[in-house]
Design a protein around this motif. Sequence first.
Motif, PDB file in Angstrom:
ATOM      1  N   PRO A 114       0.821  -1.223   0.000  1.00 43.90           N
ATOM      2  CA  PRO A 114       0.000   0.000   0.000  1.00 43.90           C
ATOM      3  C   PRO A 114       0.854   1.272   0.000  1.00 43.90           C
ATOM      4  CG  PRO A 114      -0.919  -1.587   1.521  1.00 43.90           C
ATOM      5  CD  PRO A 114       0.387  -2.161   1.029  1.00 43.90           C
ATOM      6  N   THR A 115       0.569   2.151  -0.971  1.00 44.50           N
ATOM      7  CA  THR A 115       1.291   3.414  -1.115  1.00 44.50           C
ATOM      8  C   THR A 115       0.301   4.484  -1.542  1.00 44.50           C
ATOM      9  OG1 THR A 115       3.220   2.178  -1.907  1.00 44.50           O
ATOM     10  CG2 THR A 115       3.267   4.564  -2.201  1.00 44.50           C
ATOM     11  N   LYS A 116       0.248   5.566  -0.777  1.00 50.73           N
ATOM     12  CA  LYS A 116      -0.580   6.724  -1.135  1.00 50.73           C
ATOM     13  C   LYS A 116       0.353   7.925  -1.273  1.00 50.73           C
ATOM     14  CE  LYS A 116      -3.371   6.741   2.337  1.00 50.73           C
ATOM     15  NZ  LYS A 116      -4.466   6.933   3.312  1.00 50.73           N
ATOM     16  N   LEU A 117       0.682   8.246  -2.509  1.00 51.23           N
ATOM     17  CA  LEU A 117       1.632   9.313  -2.777  1.00 51.23           C
ATOM     18  C   LEU A 117       0.910  10.651  -2.834  1.00 51.23           C
ATOM     19  CD1 LEU A 117       4.699   9.449  -3.310  1.00 51.23           C
ATOM     20  CD2 LEU A 117       4.170   9.419  -5.751  1.00 51.23           C
ATOM     21  N   GLU A 118       1.409  11.635  -2.086  1.00 51.76           N
ATOM     22  CA  GLU A 118       0.835  12.984  -2.074  1.00 51.76           C
ATOM     23  C   GLU A 118       1.909  13.986  -2.476  1.00 51.76           C
ATOM     24  OE1 GLU A 118      -1.024  13.967   1.617  1.00 51.76           O
ATOM     25  OE2 GLU A 118      -2.260  12.148   1.634  1.00 51.76           O
ATOM     26  N   ARG A 119       1.612  14.786  -3.491  1.00 53.05           N
ATOM     27  CA  ARG A 119       2.559  15.786  -3.971  1.00 53.05           C
ATOM     28  C   ARG A 119       2.555  17.020  -3.082  1.00 53.05           C
ATOM     29  NH1 ARG A 119       1.566  15.794 -10.535  1.00 53.05           N
ATOM     30  NH2 ARG A 119       2.394  13.696 -10.913  1.00 53.05           N
ATOM     31  N   LYS A 120       3.745  17.481  -2.745  1.00 53.19           N
ATOM     32  CA  LYS A 120       3.908  18.711  -1.968  1.00 53.19           C
ATOM     33  C   LYS A 120       4.314  19.840  -2.916  1.00 53.19           C
ATOM     34  CE  LYS A 120       3.328  18.775   1.774  1.00 53.19           C
ATOM     35  NZ  LYS A 120       2.041  18.984   2.438  1.00 53.19           N
ATOM     36  N   ALA A 121       3.811  21.040  -2.631  1.00 55.10           N
ATOM     37  CA  ALA A 121       4.047  22.190  -3.521  1.00 55.10           C
ATOM     38  C   ALA A 121       5.428  22.806  -3.366  1.00 55.10           C
ATOM     39  CB  ALA A 121       2.984  23.253  -3.265  1.00 55.10           C
ATOM     40  N   ASP A 122       6.126  22.503  -2.277  1.00 52.61           N
ATOM     41  CA  ASP A 122       7.407  23.146  -2.015  1.00 52.61           C
ATOM     42  C   ASP A 122       8.501  22.101  -1.823  1.00 52.61           C
ATOM     43  OD1 ASP A 122       9.296  25.114  -1.492  1.00 52.61           O
ATOM     44  OD2 ASP A 122       8.812  25.187   0.647  1.00 52.61           O
ATOM     45  N   PRO A 123       9.523  22.065  -2.655  1.00 57.10           N
ATOM     46  CA  PRO A 123       9.686  22.862  -3.863  1.00 57.10           C
ATOM     47  C   PRO A 123       8.842  22.310  -5.013  1.00 57.10           C
ATOM     48  CG  PRO A 123      11.592  21.443  -3.591  1.00 57.10           C
ATOM     49  CD  PRO A 123      10.710  21.227  -2.392  1.00 57.10           C
ATOM     50  N   GLY A 124       8.376  23.223  -5.843  1.00 58.07           N
ATOM     51  CA  GLY A 124       7.559  22.846  -6.984  1.00 58.07           C
ATOM     52  C   GLY A 124       8.408  22.514  -8.206  1.00 58.07           C
ATOM     53  N   PRO A 125       7.738  22.124  -9.300  1.00 55.02           N
ATOM     54  CA  PRO A 125       8.471  21.736 -10.507  1.00 55.02           C
ATOM     55  C   PRO A 125       9.282  22.882 -11.096  1.00 55.02           C
ATOM     56  CG  PRO A 125       6.180  21.029 -10.631  1.00 55.02           C
ATOM     57  CD  PRO A 125       6.286  21.935  -9.451  1.00 55.02           C
ATOM     58  N   VAL A 126      10.484  22.545 -11.541  1.00 51.70           N
ATOM     59  CA  VAL A 126      11.350  23.487 -12.245  1.00 51.70           C
ATOM     60  C   VAL A 126      12.101  22.694 -13.313  1.00 51.70           C
ATOM     61  CG1 VAL A 126      13.308  23.238 -10.658  1.00 51.70           C
ATOM     62  CG2 VAL A 126      13.047  25.331 -11.945  1.00 51.70           C
ATOM     63  N   GLN A 127      12.231  23.279 -14.503  1.00 50.99           N
ATOM     64  CA  GLN A 127      12.942  22.604 -15.595  1.00 50.99           C
ATOM     65  C   GLN A 127      14.434  22.639 -15.326  1.00 50.99           C
ATOM     66  OE1 GLN A 127      11.441  21.166 -18.332  1.00 50.99           O
ATOM     67  NE2 GLN A 127      13.362  20.506 -19.207  1.00 50.99           N
ATOM     68  N   MET A 128      15.088  21.476 -15.411  1.00 54.57           N
ATOM     69  CA  MET A 128      16.534  21.430 -15.225  1.00 54.57           C
ATOM     70  C   MET A 128      17.146  20.461 -16.217  1.00 54.57           C
ATOM     71  SD  MET A 128      16.766  19.287 -11.655  1.00 54.57           S
ATOM     72  CE  MET A 128      15.109  19.666 -11.102  1.00 54.57           C
ATOM     73  N   THR A 129      18.400  20.667 -16.511  1.00 53.31           N
ATOM     74  CA  THR A 129      19.149  19.757 -17.366  1.00 53.31           C
ATOM     75  C   THR A 129      20.224  19.111 -16.520  1.00 53.31           C
ATOM     76  OG1 THR A 129      18.747  21.114 -19.319  1.00 53.31           O
ATOM     77  CG2 THR A 129      20.592  19.573 -19.424  1.00 53.31           C
ATOM     78  N   LEU A 130      20.213  17.777 -16.493  1.00 55.53           N
ATOM     79  CA  LEU A 130      21.216  17.037 -15.726  1.00 55.53           C
ATOM     80  C   LEU A 130      22.359  16.660 -16.657  1.00 55.53           C
ATOM     81  CD1 LEU A 130      19.195  14.536 -13.484  1.00 55.53           C
ATOM     82  CD2 LEU A 130      20.026  16.818 -12.929  1.00 55.53           C
ATOM     83  N   ALA A 131      23.538  17.165 -16.376  1.00 48.85           N
ATOM     84  CA  ALA A 131      24.728  16.765 -17.115  1.00 48.85           C
ATOM     85  C   ALA A 131      25.057  15.320 -16.761  1.00 48.85           C
ATOM     86  CB  ALA A 131      25.890  17.691 -16.745  1.00 48.85           C
ATOM     87  N   PRO A 132      25.893  14.648 -17.530  1.00 59.88           N
ATOM     88  CA  PRO A 132      26.323  13.303 -17.132  1.00 59.88           C
ATOM     89  C   PRO A 132      26.889  13.326 -15.708  1.00 59.88           C
ATOM     90  CG  PRO A 132      26.999  13.748 -19.378  1.00 59.88           C
ATOM     91  CD  PRO A 132      26.443  15.037 -18.836  1.00 59.88           C
ATOM     92  N   GLY A 133      26.387  12.460 -14.853  1.00 55.79           N
ATOM     93  CA  GLY A 133      26.796  12.441 -13.452  1.00 55.79           C
ATOM     94  C   GLY A 133      26.031  13.418 -12.586  1.00 55.79           C
ATOM     95  N   GLY A 134      25.179  14.267 -13.183  1.00 57.53           N
ATOM     96  CA  GLY A 134      24.402  15.239 -12.419  1.00 57.53           C
ATOM     97  C   GLY A 134      23.311  14.580 -11.598  1.00 57.53           C
TER      98      GLY A 134
END
Length: 197
Positions: A114-134
Amino acid sequence: MNRRLIGCGLGLLVLASVTACGERTSGSGSAQTLPTSTPPSSTASSTTTAPAGNSAVPAVKRCDSTVLKGEVAPTDAGAGNRYGKFVVTNSSTMPCTLSGYSGFQLENASGAVPTKLERKADPGPVQMTLAPGGKASANLHWGVVPSGDEPVEGPCQPEASKAAAIPPDETAPLTVPWTLGPVCSGGRIEISAFYAS
């Protein structure tokens, strides 16, 4: 007289045409012929590159389960609350983009727990680019105090041994070990969006 002028005019016209189509004169008065066709392929460069104005920049793909490696690390505990981070690493040789919330389903050898996942607003979504190893992290919070009709003696829920985590905007999960005990309140876990770490 008229024939002589016409003849001279035609001669000048022919000379002007030859000069415009491939000959130029240097300062010393000698003529130099410029090539008017492509050099033979044997003398052409073996490197093929697109013109600078037309070069295509490859699009950076989203981070998915084929390039992300994950782990869950505990960060804090107290008064029946547990905190951790779900950390993903770009294990590929190319950058990838990540933005949003992960799916997260606890599992054990018998299947889903059983898993009930709830999204928290902080921190919210932000676009990022992960370099290799990032790396990027999502904060986790869950409780270990039984609630409702959960048993007081023994584990409040079946204990998980792993979690299936689906990266944002993807469908295939990556599997991460879960060694942090049972999650009470019906498997309620609060999760934040990913942020750079």
